[in-house]
Design an enzyme around this catalytic site. Sequence first.
Site, PDB file in Angstrom:
ATOM      1  CB  CYS A 128      -3.025   9.202   0.374  1.00 54.48           C
ATOM      2  SG  CYS A 128      -4.695   9.243   1.012  1.00 54.48           S
ATOM      3  CE  LYS A 162      -2.859   3.201   0.670  1.00 57.33           C
ATOM      4  NZ  LYS A 162      -4.036   3.612  -0.029  1.00 57.33           N
TER       5      LYS A 162
HETATM    6  N1  SAJ Z   1      -1.011  15.344  -8.571  1.00 55.80           N
HETATM    7  C1  SAJ Z   1      -0.126  16.010  -9.408  1.00 55.80           C
HETATM    8  N2  SAJ Z   1       0.117  15.501 -10.650  1.00 55.80           N
HETATM    9  C2  SAJ Z   1      -0.506  14.360 -11.092  1.00 55.80           C
HETATM   10  C3  SAJ Z   1      -1.394  13.679 -10.232  1.00 55.80           C
HETATM   11  C4  SAJ Z   1      -1.626  14.199  -8.972  1.00 55.80           C
HETATM   12  O1  SAJ Z   1       0.434  17.047  -9.046  1.00 55.80           O
HETATM   13  O2  SAJ Z   1      -0.249  13.969 -12.247  1.00 55.80           O
HETATM   14  C5  SAJ Z   1      -1.287  15.867  -7.216  1.00 55.80           C
HETATM   15  C6  SAJ Z   1      -2.755  16.164  -6.952  1.00 55.80           C
HETATM   16  O3  SAJ Z   1      -3.122  17.421  -7.427  1.00 55.80           O
HETATM   17  C7  SAJ Z   1      -2.830  16.045  -5.436  1.00 55.80           C
HETATM   18  C8  SAJ Z   1      -1.826  14.958  -5.129  1.00 55.80           C
HETATM   19  O4  SAJ Z   1      -0.988  14.848  -6.267  1.00 55.80           O
HETATM   20  O5  SAJ Z   1      -2.419  17.238  -4.798  1.00 55.80           O
HETATM   21  C9  SAJ Z   1      -2.425  13.600  -4.825  1.00 55.80           C
HETATM   22  O6  SAJ Z   1      -3.539  13.367  -5.663  1.00 55.80           O
HETATM   23  P1  SAJ Z   1      -3.824  11.980  -6.411  1.00 55.80           P
HETATM   24  O7  SAJ Z   1      -5.035  12.176  -7.226  1.00 55.80           O
HETATM   25  O8  SAJ Z   1      -2.610  11.525  -7.110  1.00 55.80           O
HETATM   26  O9  SAJ Z   1      -4.023  10.934  -5.231  1.00 55.80           O
HETATM   27  P2  SAJ Z   1      -4.933  10.883  -3.908  1.00 55.80           P
HETATM   28  O10 SAJ Z   1      -4.061  11.296  -2.756  1.00 55.80           O
HETATM   29  O11 SAJ Z   1      -6.224  11.565  -4.059  1.00 55.80           O
HETATM   30  O12 SAJ Z   1      -5.214   9.294  -3.810  1.00 55.80           O
HETATM   31  C10 SAJ Z   1      -4.115   8.409  -3.737  1.00 55.80           C
HETATM   32  C11 SAJ Z   1      -4.324   7.257  -4.740  1.00 55.80           C
HETATM   33  N3  SAJ Z   1      -3.096   6.468  -4.850  1.00 55.80           N
HETATM   34  C12 SAJ Z   1      -2.568   6.112  -6.068  1.00 55.80           C
HETATM   35  O13 SAJ Z   1      -3.064   6.459  -7.120  1.00 55.80           O
HETATM   36  C13 SAJ Z   1      -1.365   5.258  -6.034  1.00 55.80           C
HETATM   37  C14 SAJ Z   1      -5.491   6.379  -4.303  1.00 55.80           C
HETATM   38  O14 SAJ Z   1      -5.622   5.243  -5.138  1.00 55.80           O
HETATM   39  C15 SAJ Z   1      -5.290   5.928  -2.840  1.00 55.80           C
HETATM   40  O15 SAJ Z   1      -6.388   5.143  -2.385  1.00 55.80           O
HETATM   41  C16 SAJ Z   1      -5.192   7.159  -1.973  1.00 55.80           C
HETATM   42  O16 SAJ Z   1      -4.028   7.907  -2.406  1.00 55.80           O
HETATM   43  C17 SAJ Z   1      -5.033   6.732  -0.524  1.00 55.80           C
HETATM   44  O17 SAJ Z   1      -6.023   6.873   0.228  1.00 55.80           O
HETATM   45  O18 SAJ Z   1      -3.991   6.201  -0.146  1.00 55.80           O
END
Ligand code: SAJ
Length: 406
Positions: A255, A201
């Site tokens: 996360c 995870k």
């Molecule tokens: N972000 C970027 N660039 C990207 C993608 C995201 O800057 O290309 C930023 C987002 O704006 C945000 C942060 O990253 O600030 C995190 O956002 P996210 O959409 O990547 O992820 P979370 O935190 O909403 O959810 C993640 C997910 N993990 C993965 O994709 C590996 C989700 O599947 C998990 O269940 C969740 O963490 C968790 O609860 O652990």
Amino acid sequence: MVNVIGLGYIGLPTALMFATSGVKVIGVDYNKDLVASLQAGKLTFEEEGLDELFASAVANGIEFTTQYTKSDTYIVAVPTPYVKESKKIDPCYVVSAVNSVLDICEKGSIICIESTISPGTIDKFVRPIIEERGFVIGQDVHLVHTPERIIPGNMIYELEHNSRTIGCDDKEVGQKIKELYSSFCKADMIITDIRSAEMSKVVENTFRDINIAFANELAKICRQDNMDVYEIIKTANMHPRVNILQPGPGVGGHCISVDPWFLVGDYPALTNLIWEARKINDSMPEFVLGRIREIMKKHNINDVSKVGLYGLTYKENVDDTRESPTLQLLEAMDEHLAFGIKSYDPFVKEPIVDGQYGDFDKFIDDVEIVVLMVGHSHIKENMDKLQGKLILDTRNICSLKGTYKL
Ligand code: SAJ
């Protein structure tokens, strides 16, 4: 019957999915106001499709209470707060939930931890409290770790379609939990040991953090020589084995910006890459601040109150502001004694920072520079209202002429 303990971002949708699929569910939370709100038919956060799911779970008889109820399975989805100083999680809510389960559970019950925990948490904190209370794990009570994987903004779809990891001591118990989750989850489920489930995870979220850090580093490199980072990533991603994520104003949420620290905290000598990635992502709000300063200078704007930050949440179309890059940017501005900046977010109705607006049109009227920090659908639908403003677009969503990019 299932007790889902903790009715927040993860526990609630999971409980609703079980109930909608015909499992008898009792949703438990120690927060009386939250339970009262759910009992009154009022959801406590926004998520695509959650209203409909809630209605069908209620029609199927889901109950909400502050009391733990005897059950075959207890699913623990309580928060695991992150302690910045030690770079470790505080397992107090998990430990307290397990203790409460032990007060009432019958022989052979299964305790399933869904909350994200750092590798080793179950061995270090959960097993000892069960054993200290005289229970024999594997006989009186079984332990399973089923880390959640759903992404805010697309949770309901992902609950049904994402594969799951089931960490257990006993494969037969793992199989039982697999059958339980297959009431709504149509994807593959891997049964493994608890430590591997904990680790995988954290590895998933760390992988994403490093990938975003790479994109953010590229953005800085491209800025120096005035290259278009988005075009470069798009082109590189056409290679069949390259998949770079998008640069942005920073990585927020509870996360991705937190879990990698568990590895750094536990393996400080072995985590240079992970640590560096965290530093790069954490540096992005300051980088955006530098871009704001450049634009202000170029256009002879000296007054920070002419700058407006659009978006306070950590990402698009959610109402969660935990570890939000915008809040980090505001903190950085305070440190530089630059007060008076304005902000607006359609998902954050209650004011949480100084200078926050409740009305979008008024917000736009009052500023000269709009910094797009979050790409909510709302701003994409209202982009024409930004005509004539100076725009700093940190999410690559605006094609109005003269827009500045990251
Ligand atoms: N972000 C970027 N660039 C990207 C993608 C995201 O800057 O290309 C930023 C987002 O704006 C945000 C942060 O990253 O600030 C995190 O956002 P996210 O959409 O990547 O992820 P979370 O935190 O909403 O959810 C993640 C997910 N993990 C993965 O994709 C590996 C989700 O599947 C998990 O269940 C969740 O963490 C968790 O609860 O652990």
